[in-house]
Design an enzyme around this catalytic site. Structure first.
Site, short mmCIF file in Angstrom:
data_model
loop_
_atom_site.label_atom_id
_atom_site.label_comp_id
_atom_site.label_asym_id
_atom_site.label_seq_id
_atom_site.Cartn_x
_atom_site.Cartn_y
_atom_site.Cartn_z
N CYS A 1 -41.51 23.83 -29.74
CA CYS A 1 -42.86 24.17 -30.19
C CYS A 1 -42.82 25.62 -30.65
O CYS A 1 -42.58 26.53 -29.85
CB CYS A 1 -43.87 23.98 -29.07
SG CYS A 1 -45.53 24.57 -29.50
N HIS B 1 -40.87 15.54 -37.49
CA HIS B 1 -42.04 15.85 -38.30
C HIS B 1 -42.06 14.95 -39.52
O HIS B 1 -41.03 14.75 -40.19
CB HIS B 1 -42.02 17.31 -38.75
CG HIS B 1 -42.16 18.28 -37.63
ND1 HIS B 1 -43.38 18.69 -37.14
CD2 HIS B 1 -41.22 18.90 -36.88
CE1 HIS B 1 -43.19 19.52 -36.14
NE2 HIS B 1 -41.89 19.67 -35.96
N GLU C 1 -50.32 16.24 -33.62
CA GLU C 1 -49.12 16.38 -32.79
C GLU C 1 -48.97 15.16 -31.88
O GLU C 1 -49.94 14.70 -31.27
CB GLU C 1 -49.20 17.65 -31.94
CG GLU C 1 -49.09 18.92 -32.75
CD GLU C 1 -48.75 20.12 -31.88
OE1 GLU C 1 -47.74 20.04 -31.14
OE2 GLU C 1 -49.47 21.12 -31.94
N CYS D 1 -49.46 24.53 -35.30
CA CYS D 1 -48.16 24.00 -34.86
C CYS D 1 -47.08 24.79 -35.59
O CYS D 1 -46.94 24.67 -36.81
CB CYS D 1 -48.05 22.51 -35.18
SG CYS D 1 -46.45 21.79 -34.72
N GLY E 1 -44.30 22.66 -36.94
CA GLY E 1 -44.87 21.91 -38.05
C GLY E 1 -44.98 22.75 -39.30
O GLY E 1 -44.77 22.26 -40.41
#
Length: 277
Positions: free
Chosen positions: A74, A163, A212, A221, A224
């Site tokens: 993360c 992703h 998420e 994110c 992301g």
């Protein structure tokens, strides 16, 4: 148990110093308890820093989703964890390594007072097996995916977590809460997936909303944003750099010549206290 509450552009976390605190045997159940916004502290995830397994890192970085599953990676959490590690005396330097599930990542505290942290997110992984995803070919760029009788064109990237990036015309009015969970749980993604919905804004700016896995829609994110930048490069929309615009600010992301993705952005302390359990 002492804790800190932090956020990176609204993506919020509870952080525990596992060098000092006695951790529960079942951290997954503890994460569910702590992340509950009514009965616990409330957060998008629980981050625990513990002594590293090897000699190349200053700490081991563990992150758990609100459902108790381990997230692995993360980006916003990494920036928060870097400031927390410095603040709590786990590290003395401004640049160091964390161990994560997939290897090492290297955060650098650029400005401790302002909370600006740069993270070397390592190289993106692009093969379907690395995502993981059930697609053919060596890369998945603009591939069709049927969801609720509509075709979406997806680009897949792993930043240590999966992703699925989709480019849309109007991200603010896109039904993220409807389409996000359908793609997260799609049979093409055996480990589920995060889903980024991206609007091209021109001048290397990307506006992003994210669904998420195991969390739902979050305000930001970091991994992301990195995946979205890589996907925009792969689709020929930008060269190698983007400002990724989120609801509470922006992240600066570069896919550099060395193949690594570098993410720079803020992290902030909200509160510190003692959790009673």
């Amino acid at each position: 148990m002492r804790f800190a509450k932090m956020h990176g552009l609204g993506n919020d976390f509870v952080l525990i110093n596992g060098f000092r605190e006695k951790l529960p045997e079942d951290i997954s159940s503890f994460a569910i308890e702590v992340c509950d916004r009514h009965l616990g502290i409330g957060a998008d995830g629980l981050i625990v820093l513990t002594p590293p397994l090897g000699k190349q890192a200053s700490a081991r970085y563990l992150i758990y989703n609100p459902d108790g599953s381990e997230a692995g990676m993360c980006g916003n959490g990494l920036r928060c964890a870097a400031l927390f590690a410095k603040h709590d005396g786990i590290v003395a330097e401004d640049e160091f390594n964390f161990e994560i599930l997939t290897g090492l990542v290297r955060p650098q505290i650029i400005n401790e007072r302002l909370g600006i942290v740069r993270v070397d997110m390592s190289k993106p992984r692009l093969t379907p097996d690395d995502i993981p995803a059930k697609f053919n070919g060596s890369r998945v760029v603009g591939a069709p995916l049927l969801v609720l009788a509509r075709m979406y064109y997806v680009t897949l990237v792993s930043m240590g977590n999966p992703h699925c990036v989709i480019f849309v015309d109007d991200v603010e009015n896109f039904p993220v809460e409807k389409i996000g969970p359908q793609i997260e749980m799609h049979p093409s993604f055996p480990a589920k997936t995060n889903v980024e919905f991206i609007q091209l804004m021109g001048n290397d700016r990307l506006r992003m909303r994210v669904w998420e896995r195991a969390c739902g829609e979050t305000l930001a994110c970091g991994s992301g944003a990195c995946a979205a930048t890589v996907a925009a490069v792969l689709n020929g929309y930008i060269r190698n750099h983007a400002e990724v615009v989120l609801r509470h600010g922006s992240l600066d992301v570069e896919w550099a010549e060395d193949g690594h993705v570098y993410m720079t952005g803020p992290a902030a302390f909200v509160a510190e206290g003692e959790y009673l359990r």
